[in-house]
Design an enzyme around this catalytic site. Sequence first.
Site, mmCIF file in Angstrom:
data_model
loop_
_atom_site.group_PDB
_atom_site.id
_atom_site.type_symbol
_atom_site.label_atom_id
_atom_site.label_comp_id
_atom_site.label_asym_id
_atom_site.label_seq_id
_atom_site.Cartn_x
_atom_site.Cartn_y
_atom_site.Cartn_z
ATOM 1 N N ARG A 1 30.080 37.023 47.083
ATOM 2 C CA ARG A 1 28.706 37.462 47.417
ATOM 3 C C ARG A 1 28.466 37.196 48.937
ATOM 4 N NH1 ARG A 1 28.445 34.114 42.808
ATOM 5 N NH2 ARG A 1 27.559 35.028 40.834
ATOM 6 N N LYS B 1 26.806 30.597 43.741
ATOM 7 C CA LYS B 1 25.488 30.796 43.248
ATOM 8 C C LYS B 1 25.325 29.614 42.152
ATOM 9 C CE LYS B 1 22.558 33.921 40.822
ATOM 10 N NZ LYS B 1 22.532 35.538 40.213
ATOM 11 N N HIS C 1 26.978 43.741 48.715
ATOM 12 C CA HIS C 1 27.156 43.388 47.325
ATOM 13 C C HIS C 1 27.703 44.578 46.347
ATOM 14 C CE1 HIS C 1 26.033 40.455 44.259
ATOM 15 N NE2 HIS C 1 25.764 41.310 43.582
ATOM 16 N N HIS D 1 30.742 34.485 37.350
ATOM 17 C CA HIS D 1 29.798 34.618 36.083
ATOM 18 C C HIS D 1 29.838 33.588 34.945
ATOM 19 C CE1 HIS D 1 29.569 39.327 37.000
ATOM 20 N NE2 HIS D 1 28.832 38.621 37.823
ATOM 21 N N TYR E 1 29.938 45.699 34.389
ATOM 22 C CA TYR E 1 30.971 46.624 35.025
ATOM 23 C C TYR E 1 31.636 47.916 34.119
ATOM 24 C CZ TYR E 1 30.116 43.659 38.880
ATOM 25 O OH TYR E 1 29.504 42.945 39.829
#
Length: 277
Positions: free
Chosen positions: A131, A156, A221, A247, A257
């Site tokens: 990211r 994150k 991104h 994730h 995706y």
Amino acid sequence: MNVSEHVGYFIQEMKRRGMSPRTISSYSSNVKSFFAWTVKDHPKNINKDDIVEYLSLFNENNTQRSHHQAIKKFYEICLNQPNKFKYIPYFKKSENKPIILSVYEIQRLIDACGNLKHKTIICLVYATGVRMSELLGIRLCDIDRGNMVIHVINGKGEKQRQVTMKPRLLSLLEEYYRAYEPETYLFEGDKPGCKYTSSSVNSMLRTYAKKAGIKKRVYCHLLRHNYATHSLEEKENLYTIQKVLGHASPKTTADTYLHTSPSIIANAHSPIQNINL
């Protein structure tokens, strides 16, 4: 209502619970806006109808969800009233899928770079799927040549993980280091030891996209999306991609995706293949 007092306590509790600075900033800003809007003298006196009326001010679904989440978290951790929101459904989440660049367009984007730092940034994001905040937070000590990975320390949710560093990427990073000699962070601005900025990254991406003749909107991104989509097209394991991206669940990776790759969709099985036409 003493807005500053309530928001200050909210920030204190979020910090105590180890929530990320970005989440704290977003949640506190949204709650502050909510309290500034209401005419009630204390959060305890705010009812369900007040909350629904405030949320209805936002037409954009993701914006409404963001305020909903922040206010819910305030009542949960500051007033121990998680059920205040029990019967307020969330606005449906927007599910706009990114328009992916082809491998050919990625090549044109890289070829358009006349600056080694910019080229290295583009290649690193495309090669690893980090990211923007993670990219700018990479330090020199996070480059692990021994294990051929890059350590993402503050991902994150303040989670740590590792991303792949192939020999071709390492070679480019070494060339870049010899040319720029950063002190602390891999990518630094004009002042040594200070991070490069997100605005600089997206600005240069727009410039090179235009130079390369790419009509799609190109941003940092999107390169992360391209890492995941192109890896899936090359038959990479979904679980591996999930871990590299950071994730929480492979379902998130699949939902995002599997539907963005023209190649995967085009090559999906169709029963017409078994019919003699």
